[in-house]
Design an enzyme around this catalytic site. Structure first.
Site, short mmCIF file in Angstrom:
data_model
loop_
_atom_site.label_atom_id
_atom_site.label_comp_id
_atom_site.label_asym_id
_atom_site.label_seq_id
_atom_site.Cartn_x
_atom_site.Cartn_y
_atom_site.Cartn_z
N LYS A 36 0.82 -1.21 0.00
CA LYS A 36 0.00 0.00 0.00
C LYS A 36 0.86 1.27 0.00
CE LYS A 36 -4.02 -1.97 2.53
NZ LYS A 36 -4.75 -1.87 3.83
N HIS A 49 -2.05 -5.22 1.89
CA HIS A 49 -3.31 -5.95 1.77
C HIS A 49 -2.97 -7.38 1.41
CE1 HIS A 49 -7.32 -7.18 0.54
NE2 HIS A 49 -6.73 -7.79 -0.46
N ARG A 61 2.37 -5.64 9.76
CA ARG A 61 1.44 -4.59 10.16
C ARG A 61 1.79 -3.97 11.53
NH1 ARG A 61 -4.31 -6.99 7.87
NH2 ARG A 61 -4.28 -5.85 5.90
N PHE A 75 -15.24 4.96 7.70
CA PHE A 75 -13.88 5.14 7.21
C PHE A 75 -13.73 4.90 5.70
CE2 PHE A 75 -14.26 0.71 8.62
CZ PHE A 75 -13.73 0.01 7.54
N ARG A 92 -1.36 -13.95 5.21
CA ARG A 92 -2.15 -13.29 6.27
C ARG A 92 -1.39 -13.34 7.60
NH1 ARG A 92 -6.72 -10.05 5.31
NH2 ARG A 92 -7.49 -10.59 7.38
N THR A 127 -5.23 -6.68 11.42
CA THR A 127 -5.58 -5.49 10.64
C THR A 127 -5.15 -4.20 11.35
OG1 THR A 127 -7.48 -6.72 9.81
CG2 THR A 127 -7.52 -4.33 9.50
#
Ligand code: CDP
Ligand code: MG
Length: 244
Positions: A14, A147, A122, A64, A102, A108
């Site tokens: 991202k 992502h 993350r 959001f 993942r 997240t």
């Protein structure tokens, strides 16, 4: 060959990862050495609004959502340098690809990531306030660098949303394809089977498309309901087009 051994997953590096020069770090974490997975496709994408809306369709209507679109389109991290707005889109392939990535990505929310899985990608993310017109903080957006498709259904939808079959080596295409026998053009939210001034050609005879896309386009061209929207098919053909 849609088996677990040849599972595919979509990864987006991202705009915050690009802005903070973490691209190489993310790619290293996902390397074959660490994951046993292989690249099946990659491209640098200036994310246009239609693609952003389709990619995050499940979040439409949430507080959001608009902020999330600005984030993935690069506007948040490159407000004054629009030419730098881009993401790196990749398809990884191999046994258990979806869950493996993942796990390396982590939770997240970057705060959860730091607490529960220190060392995950993350854990390097940040939270960004979502404000209304008056400046009141309504929510926090999670800027989390990467992502990764969440499950097999999402992976198929997302790989097909971002990539054409010709973006992948033929032996690495796990979803059914079909050569188009017809022309399809897109302009201003409408589908045409003959050229219209200013339209973008989605497919011409002989072009190989995802079979599910062709089936949807044929129904839509006849004015019938299709399992997915025109935008879900057209978005990838507008990637990096001057007009988009
Ligand atoms: O990306 P992931 O599948 O882990 O999470 P998601 O629930 O599908 O949300 C997609 C993206 O929206 C997240 O990666 C965050 O960047 C953002 N998001 C957010 O900003 N605030 C939330 N409450 C949930 C998600
Ligand atoms: Mg998700």
């Amino acid at each position: 060959m849609e088996t677990k051994d040849f599972e595919q997953t979509l990864v987006l590096i991202k705009p915050d990862a690009l802005r903070h020069s973490l691209t190489g770090y993310v790619l290293s974490q996902l390397s074959e050495f660490h994951t046993g997975l292989r690249f099946a496709a990659t491209k640098i994408v200036k994310v246009h609004r239609m693609l952003a809306e389709e990619h995050y369709a499940e979040h439409k209507g949430k507080v959001f959502f608009e902020s999330l679109l600005e984030y993935i389109m690069g506007a948040s991290h490159y407000p004054d340098e629009a030419w730098k707005r881009r993401v790196i889109a990749l398809v990884y392939m191999g046994p258990g690809a979806i869950q493996k990535i993942r796990d390396i990505a982590g939770p997240t929310n970057p705060h959860d990531a730091r607490e529960k899985r220190p060392g995950c990608i993350r854990a390097l993310g940040t939270l960004f306030p979502v404000k209304d017109a008056s400046g009141k903080v309504l929510d926090e957006r999670m800027d989390n660098l990467i992502h990764a498709s969440a499950n097999a259904g999402d992976a198929e939808r997302e790989v097909k949303l971002w990539f054409k079959p010709s973006d992948l080596p033929p032996a690495m295409r796990i979803y059914s394809t079909e050569a188009s026998k017809e022309h399809f053009y897109y302009k201003d939210g409408k589908l045409f089977t003959a050229y219209e001034a200013g339209s973008v050609c989605l497919l011409a005879p002989g072009n190989v498309a995802w079979k599910s896309d062709l089936e949807a386009l044929r129904l839509l061209a006849k004015g019938q309901k299709a399992p997915c929207s025109l935008e879900a098919v057209a978005a990838k053909y507008l990637i990096n087009e001057e007009a988009s």
